[in-house]
Design a protein around this motif. Structure first.
Motif, PDB file in Angstrom:
ATOM      1  N   VAL A   1       0.822  -1.210   0.000  1.00  0.00           N
ATOM      2  CA  VAL A   1       0.000   0.000   0.000  1.00  0.00           C
ATOM      3  C   VAL A   1       0.855   1.260   0.000  1.00  0.00           C
ATOM      4  O   VAL A   1       0.565   2.217  -0.718  1.00  0.00           O
ATOM      5  CB  VAL A   1      -0.959   0.004   1.216  1.00  0.00           C
ATOM      6  N   MET A   2       1.914   1.265   0.807  1.00  0.00           N
ATOM      7  CA  MET A   2       2.746   2.469   0.913  1.00  0.00           C
ATOM      8  C   MET A   2       3.413   2.874  -0.403  1.00  0.00           C
ATOM      9  O   MET A   2       3.455   4.074  -0.719  1.00  0.00           O
ATOM     10  CB  MET A   2       3.792   2.271   2.006  1.00  0.00           C
ATOM     11  N   PRO A   3       3.956   1.944  -1.217  1.00  0.00           N
ATOM     12  CA  PRO A   3       4.593   2.383  -2.473  1.00  0.00           C
ATOM     13  C   PRO A   3       3.652   3.130  -3.417  1.00  0.00           C
ATOM     14  O   PRO A   3       3.997   4.222  -3.885  1.00  0.00           O
ATOM     15  CB  PRO A   3       5.112   1.077  -3.079  1.00  0.00           C
ATOM     16  N   PRO A   4       2.450   2.590  -3.732  1.00  0.00           N
ATOM     17  CA  PRO A   4       1.577   3.378  -4.622  1.00  0.00           C
ATOM     18  C   PRO A   4       1.101   4.678  -3.992  1.00  0.00           C
ATOM     19  O   PRO A   4       0.958   5.689  -4.684  1.00  0.00           O
ATOM     20  CB  PRO A   4       0.399   2.419  -4.903  1.00  0.00           C
ATOM     21  N   LEU A   5       0.879   4.674  -2.673  1.00  0.00           N
ATOM     22  CA  LEU A   5       0.492   5.927  -2.011  1.00  0.00           C
ATOM     23  C   LEU A   5       1.618   6.951  -2.116  1.00  0.00           C
ATOM     24  O   LEU A   5       1.376   8.141  -2.343  1.00  0.00           O
ATOM     25  CB  LEU A   5       0.160   5.667  -0.540  1.00  0.00           C
ATOM     26  N   GLY A   6       2.863   6.486  -1.945  1.00  0.00           N
ATOM     27  CA  GLY A   6       4.001   7.392  -2.060  1.00  0.00           C
ATOM     28  C   GLY A   6       4.147   7.952  -3.454  1.00  0.00           C
ATOM     29  O   GLY A   6       4.435   9.147  -3.637  1.00  0.00           O
ATOM     30  N   TYR A   7       3.956   7.094  -4.462  1.00  0.00           N
ATOM     31  CA  TYR A   7       4.055   7.566  -5.840  1.00  0.00           C
ATOM     32  C   TYR A   7       2.986   8.625  -6.126  1.00  0.00           C
ATOM     33  O   TYR A   7       3.280   9.678  -6.705  1.00  0.00           O
ATOM     34  CB  TYR A   7       3.903   6.401  -6.813  1.00  0.00           C
ATOM     35  N   LEU A   8       1.758   8.354  -5.721  1.00  0.00           N
ATOM     36  CA  LEU A   8       0.673   9.311  -5.971  1.00  0.00           C
ATOM     37  C   LEU A   8       0.907  10.616  -5.217  1.00  0.00           C
ATOM     38  O   LEU A   8       0.603  11.700  -5.727  1.00  0.00           O
ATOM     39  CB  LEU A   8      -0.663   8.690  -5.564  1.00  0.00           C
TER      40      LEU A   8
END
Length: 319
Positions: free
Chosen positions: A15-22
């Motif tokens: 969850v954290m990687p896509p949230l970080g990218y966005l």
């Protein structure tokens, strides 16, 4: 507690990687797409938006922020030539009919950017800060989830005993064992952190230009996405496919196998560090291939537990 930690690890990894990218894409879009309006009489190329179409938020290009694709008449003022192109982000419905100085970022001249962004340096610095901060946040979360929270050395003997009994209610003391897992780690060191930062920055900056006629932009975007994906798949490979073995005073454990030392006739490592267990009356069983460092740990564990067990068996037979 184990369920909570498992959910925490899944959250950090998935969850954290896509949230970080966005989040990073939102910062880049918000600061990088703001235009400073100036006199365009001396500008080489001028764009005038004629219509704009709103793009919904939560996209790879805009992150959590809504953005616009606009049709614009682009004029080269030196010779008066004009053509209609689509612009991304920096033109908005409020700028329809307003001349804006622009330049292009690809050889075909189809990818336009504002000649005078309002925050030319702040957008890049904020993007780098967001990426580094997000990765540090993920590292801190992993550290908290994997921390063993043992008592401090300054604790009294009574506090240490109480903590051990709380952590291991069914045992008087922690289980004496040696757990060995994995192979040699080729991908390690602080350079991986820097590589991930560059990949995230590249993915945000170049994704919007990929597959639109510019080979360089496309290659950079694909490389920026492929590198963290390969690192993630390598982490999954280590998690699910790397061999693991546990040595205790009772025997050896791997997968669902738990033979005792009395059942083991021979155990050893090949020159390529393949661990094989020979049980009495059964065919040899291959545990897996380990790295040089893990192989040395296995040899020490065999000397510690295996030889002691054999000595106990010989003593029992003599008695």
């Amino acid at each position: 507690m184990k369920l909570v930690r498992l959910i925490g690890f899944l959250f950090v990894f998935f969850v954290m990687p896509p949230l970080g990218y966005l989040t990073a894409a939102t910062v880049w879009t918000h600061l990088g797409d703001q235009v400073e309006l100036r006199d365009t009489r001396d500008a080489y190329r001028v764009a005038v938006a004629t219509s704009c179409e709103r793009q919904d938020p939560i996209t790879l290009t805009g992150g959590f922020k809504a953005w616009y694709i606009c049709d614009a008449d682009v004029t080269v003022q030196r010779d008066g030539t004009s053509r209609r192109l689509k612009t991304r982000g920096f033109l908005t419905p409020e700028l329809i009919g307003v001349p804006v100085a622009v330049s292009h970022t690809n050889t075909a001249g189809t990818r336009l950017v504002a000649e005078h962004p309002r925050y030319p340096n702040l957008a890049g610095l904020a993007l780098i800060g967001t990426v580094i901060g997000w990765i540090l946040l993920m590292a801190a979360m992993l550290w908290v989830l994997s921390r063993k929270h043992m008592p401090k050395l300054s604790s009294s003997p009574e506090e240490i005993t109480a903590h051990v009994r709380k952590e291991f209610p069914d045992e008087e003391k922690p289980r004496d064992e040696v757990y060995v897992r994995g192979r040699r780690k080729w991908l390690k060191g602080s350079w991986i952190f820097g590589l991930l930062v560059l990949c995230v920055l590249g993915a945000i900056v170049y994704s919007g230009d990929a597959f639109e006629g510019d080979t360089t932009q496309t290659v950079l975007a694909v490389a920026s996405w492929a590198t963290p994906v390969l690192l993630f798949l390598n982490a999954l490979r280590k998690l699910f496919f790397w061999p693991a073995v546990t040595f205790t005073a009772e025997g050896v454990e791997w997968m669902s196998e738990k033979p005792t030392w009395a059942e083991i006739e021979q155990i050893g490592l090949s020159e390529k560090h393949v661990l094989t267990v020979h049980r009495v009356g059964r065919a040899p069983e291959k545990v897996g291939r380990f790295g040089p460092g893990q192989a040395e740990e296995i040899r020490r564990a065999i000397r510690k537990y295996g030889q002691a067990s054999k000595m106990e068996q010989m003593s029992a037979k003599t008695a």
